[in-house]
Design a protein around this motif. Structure first.
Motif, PDB file in Angstrom:
ATOM      1  N   PRO A  73     -26.189 -16.630  32.510  1.00 35.45           N
ATOM      2  CA  PRO A  73     -27.473 -15.943  32.691  1.00 35.45           C
ATOM      3  C   PRO A  73     -28.298 -16.583  33.810  1.00 35.45           C
ATOM      4  N   GLY A  74     -29.231 -15.820  34.338  1.00 34.03           N
ATOM      5  CA  GLY A  74     -30.209 -16.358  35.268  1.00 34.03           C
ATOM      6  C   GLY A  74     -29.674 -16.817  36.600  1.00 34.03           C
ATOM      7  N   VAL A  75     -28.491 -16.353  37.002  1.00 31.18           N
ATOM      8  CA  VAL A  75     -27.924 -16.737  38.297  1.00 31.18           C
ATOM      9  C   VAL A  75     -28.454 -15.773  39.363  1.00 31.18           C
ATOM     10  N   PRO A  76     -29.139 -16.289  40.394  1.00 26.05           N
ATOM     11  CA  PRO A  76     -29.692 -15.401  41.431  1.00 26.05           C
ATOM     12  C   PRO A  76     -28.621 -14.502  42.036  1.00 26.05           C
ATOM     13  N   GLY A  77     -28.948 -13.234  42.108  1.00 23.16           N
ATOM     14  CA  GLY A  77     -28.032 -12.275  42.693  1.00 23.16           C
ATOM     15  C   GLY A  77     -26.914 -11.818  41.777  1.00 23.16           C
ATOM     16  N   LEU A  78     -26.821 -12.406  40.609  1.00 17.21           N
ATOM     17  CA  LEU A  78     -25.759 -12.039  39.665  1.00 17.21           C
ATOM     18  C   LEU A  78     -26.321 -11.599  38.322  1.00 17.21           C
ATOM     19  N   SER A  79     -27.206 -12.421  37.774  1.00 19.66           N
ATOM     20  CA  SER A  79     -27.703 -12.154  36.419  1.00 19.66           C
ATOM     21  C   SER A  79     -29.175 -12.530  36.299  1.00 19.66           C
ATOM     22  N   ASP A  80     -29.945 -12.226  37.324  1.00 19.65           N
ATOM     23  CA  ASP A  80     -31.356 -12.612  37.363  1.00 19.65           C
ATOM     24  C   ASP A  80     -32.137 -12.141  36.141  1.00 19.65           C
ATOM     25  N   ARG A  81     -31.785 -10.956  35.649  1.00 22.64           N
ATOM     26  CA  ARG A  81     -32.580 -10.329  34.591  1.00 22.64           C
ATOM     27  C   ARG A  81     -31.941 -10.485  33.211  1.00 22.64           C
ATOM     28  N   ILE A  82     -30.977 -11.385  33.103  1.00 23.95           N
ATOM     29  CA  ILE A  82     -30.314 -11.596  31.806  1.00 23.95           C
ATOM     30  C   ILE A  82     -30.778 -12.923  31.216  1.00 23.95           C
ATOM     31  N   ARG A  83     -31.234 -12.872  29.988  1.00 21.23           N
ATOM     32  CA  ARG A  83     -31.664 -14.068  29.253  1.00 21.23           C
ATOM     33  C   ARG A  83     -30.816 -14.191  27.987  1.00 21.23           C
ATOM     34  N   VAL A  84     -30.394 -15.418  27.686  1.00 24.79           N
ATOM     35  CA  VAL A  84     -29.548 -15.668  26.516  1.00 24.79           C
ATOM     36  C   VAL A  84     -30.171 -16.771  25.685  1.00 24.79           C
ATOM     37  N   LYS A  85     -30.284 -16.524  24.383  1.00 25.66           N
ATOM     38  CA  LYS A  85     -30.757 -17.553  23.472  1.00 25.66           C
ATOM     39  C   LYS A  85     -29.823 -17.629  22.264  1.00 25.66           C
ATOM     40  N   SER A  86     -29.821 -18.789  21.645  1.00 25.22           N
ATOM     41  CA  SER A  86     -29.027 -19.023  20.443  1.00 25.22           C
ATOM     42  C   SER A  86     -29.959 -19.551  19.368  1.00 25.22           C
ATOM     43  N   ILE A  87     -29.823 -19.016  18.155  1.00 19.61           N
ATOM     44  CA  ILE A  87     -30.669 -19.446  17.045  1.00 19.61           C
ATOM     45  C   ILE A  87     -29.801 -20.141  16.006  1.00 19.61           C
TER      46      ILE A  87
END
Length: 714
Positions: A568-582
């Motif tokens: 997640p969060g890689v510029p140009g690849l996954s800028d708009r993807i956020r991942v969380k673990s609970i």
């Protein structure tokens, strides 16, 4: 995919290393001061049990590929050998950390009045009592075995612990080597009577009282060791008798090749050499530890009667909607779809549904999938009662439910004896969908009632796993459920499902189409949004589609408890993807997917689904799974606006995945702390509170505004 290994390594995290990262998060909860002491110990023991299973299945599979000289790259571009080397490095770091955490917890437990005694602390009256206990309760069970040309090295079972001795006879100074296998019937710890609580590990006692086993000998060296074996079961597609094949495979599993050999750090070179030679050390992964062997066994200490050191007991409530109909599940479901949120709401409603179906003279047929029923017979007894009452009862028993194969065979036999039609499904696919179907005669016509679960029909895990149970009498869903059962029992492929999607036929394509719709909305200037909650994300095709969605402007929030191969969060690849673990008091297990449908999230227009599937190749290609749309407005709001929003708001039990693969624990900011487990334990939730809301306080409204700009600690 045409990418080179180097390219794919930039797009994906390694599946196995991601799992190890998950187990580290579980272990880190053992260091969380917000948890009571014995609950911290429970987290540590869970991390140990997880660790064992990882080696017995995942590492065993990779080692099998290596032995067969399989030349293949993982999605992240690693060879089998590279993966095994990386696993060994990370596993040793994790194992060392586990021992350090155990030492810290052990010291804190001693301060709280629970002591685990080492050999040097066994003295005085304590030693006297333990020696008597050893003579009377342990000595008769042990069978020392000499190791010499006349006595070959014995078989050590999977997860078996043993102690090996080098001895010398006092009378003539003759050396002898002995091995003592610790029977699995022995508890790992013995509690000394009285207070404060004092425990001694059985292997510690064996060393302390070795003179009773070997009179006339002096101990030159001794060491405990433990083995983990290949525990995966492979079934040939041409197997003629699936039950017989599985019974044989379970026996073979107990004798699988050694995958991991764990030894005491103080082991002598001579004893280490013999263990390596006899237990396949050239192929097995070796480890030496200066601490406790078998971290998972620490779970038995959690049973100490110290409620002050455990979570406060929680009593799940029974859905008021069903109570309002006099406890009649069918009347309540017929009035409106119901969703039940476990473990906050009792699994008893599922058992009640099946029990009423078994006893109701108007019920003519029951069909049920059983993936993991566990050792609790409630569900099985309901199906047996229904069959004995003359109803048509079909049970799809999955024999390939890992580590539950033997228990499932036992239940299948009991069901067949009662007259239940037992079906084992596909040889090469697991039936992982959790579906129950009841056909009832009402006013001269038949009505179908269905239950769909994101988890198993397991009363024990339903108290600690968060899952959704969905009940409906929608005739469209009933017709789809009937086709799913016919598919599994008779291999009759569904002609056209009205609402459900199933794997391995349509689920992946349906999911891809939903993501494509969000991409189209974003490209047309409308909001594009995806929320997805599940256990794991591994499938490369889905990951690539999510990357495409991010690039098109779709906002993607993923709640993935375990494995995540997406970066997640890689510029140009996954800028708009956020991942969380609970990771917290309860194990997040439900699978819920939401798509904005051009309106953003959350909204009444969102497309919402529950499922039995994670986003992994096995769930799409080698399992029977379901994806069910939630169309009832009340249930839609409950699942989307409560369950999903609460998961996104949580900042007390959440970890954020960084672009480099690190998981960073979230820290509450100015908006304040929010713990979703505490929220659902203390507030009315789901399952149609009905008239109860008129006399009690309403459900607090959740808002996502509070989660903007979350903070994290490194």
């Amino acid at each position: 995919m045409s990418d080179t290994p180097a390219d794919t390594g930039k797009r994906y995290f390694n599946r196995e290393l991601s799992w190890l990262a998950f187990n580290r998060r579980v272990m880190e909860e053992a260091c969380n001061p917000a948890h009571p002491l014995l609950e911290r110990l429970r987290f540590l023991s869970i991390s140990g049990s997880n660790f064992d299973e990882f080696f017995m299945v995942r590492v065993a599979g990779l080692m099998g590929q290596q032995l067969q000289q399989v030349e293949a790259y993982s999605d992240d571009g690693m060879t089998v050998a590279q993966q095994l080397a990386a696993i060994q490095t990370e596993a040793e770091i994790l194992a060392d950390r586990q021992q350090g955490v155990w030492n810290d917890i052990r010291a804190t437990m001693a301060e709280a009045g629970i002591t685990v005694l080492g050999a040097d602390a066994i003295e005085g009256e304590t030693r006297q009592w333990l020696e008597g206990h050893f003579r009377e309760q342990i000595f008769p069970i042990l069978t020392p075995q000499a190791l010499d040309p006349a006595h070959p090295f014995p078989f050590i079972p999977n997860q078996g612990s043993s102690v090996i001795f080098d001895l010398v006879r006092r009378s003539d100074h003759e050396p002898i080597r002995e091995l003592v296998l610790l029977p699995t019937t022995l508890p790992r710890f013995v509690r000394v009577p009285g207070e404060p609580a004092r425990y001694v590990a059985v292997d510690t006692m064996l060393k302390a009282f070795s003179h009773l086993l070997f009179p006339g000998y002096d101990v030159l060296a001794s060491a405990a060791f433990r083995v983990l074996r290949d525990s995966d079961i492979e079934i040939e597609e041409e197997a003629e008798d699936l039950v017989l094949t599985f019974r044989s495979a379970i026996k073979r599993r107990r004798r699988g090749r050694v995958i991991r050999l764990e030894m005491e750090e103080s082991i002598s070179p001579a004893l280490e050499a013999v263990l390596k030679e006899e237990l396949g050390g050239s192929a097995a992964l070796l480890t030496e530890t200066g601490g406790f062997l078998g971290i998972g066994d620490l779970a038995s200490l959690v049973e100490e009667d110290r409620p002050d050191l455990k979570f406060s007991p929680y009593s799940a409530r029974f859905p008021e909607r069903v109570r309002e109909y006099g406890g009649d599940c069918f009347a309540a479901i017929r009035a409106k779809d119901i969703v039940v949120h476990h473990p906050y709401e009792s699994f008893d409603v599922v058992l009640t549904f099946l029990g009423q179906a078994a006893a109701d003279p108007d019920v003519v047929a029951i069909k049920q999938t059983l993936y993991r029923a566990g050792k609790q017979p409630a569900v099985i007894n309901a199906l047996i009662a229904a069959a004995e009452a003359g109803k048509s009862v079909t049970a799809v028993v999955e024999l390939k439910a890992r580590f539950d194969e033997e228990q499932n065979l036992y239940w299948a036999t009991a069901l067949e004896r009662a007259g239940v039609q037992v079906v084992y499904g596909f040889i090469d696919w697991k039936t992982h969908a959790k579906v129950s179907m009841v056909v009832r005669r009402e006013g001269g016509v038949y009505r179908t009632y269905c239950h769909f679960g994101t988890g198993n029909y397991h009363p024990v895990t339903a108290r600690i796993y968060t899952d959704l149970s969905f009940f409906t009498a929608d005739p469209r869903i009933g017709r789809d459920a009937a086709q799913i059962f016919n598919y599994v029992t008779g291999y009759v492929e569904p002609a056209a499902l009205e609402l459900l999607a199933i794997s391995p036929r349509t689920l992946r394509d349906s999911l891809m189409a939903l993501i494509d719709d969000e991409i189209a909305h974003a490209r047309a200037g409308r909001p594009g949004a995806i929320w997805a909650k599940m256990n794991s994300l591994v499938d490369a095709a889905i990951i690539e589609k999510l990357y495409e969605a991010s690039g098109a402007g779709v906002e993607v929030d993923l709640i993935l408890r375990g494995i995540c191969c997406l970066r997640p969060g890689v510029p140009g690849l996954s800028d708009r993807i956020r991942v969380k673990s609970i990771v917290g008091r309860f194990l997040e297990h439900s699978r819920i997917w939401a798509f904005g449908n051009g309106k953003g999230l959350p909204s009444d227009a969102a497309k919402l689904y529950i499922s039995s599937a994670d986003w992994m190749p096995r769930n799409f290609d080698r399992r029977v799974e379901f994806m069910l749309p939630i169309l009832n407005k009340t249930v839609h709001d409950q699942v989307l606006d409560q369950v999903m929003v609460a998961n996104l708001l949580d900042n007390e039990q959440s970890w954020q995945l960084q672009p480099d693969g690190r998981y960073v624990r979230m820290v509450p900011g100015e908006e304040g702390a929010f713990n979703l487990h505490r929220y659902f334990m203390t507030n009315p939730s789901l399952s149609g509170r009905g008239a109860a809301l008129e006399s009690r306080r309403p459900v607090p409204k959740l808002s996502l505004r509070r989660r903007r700009a979350p903070k994290a600690e490194s």
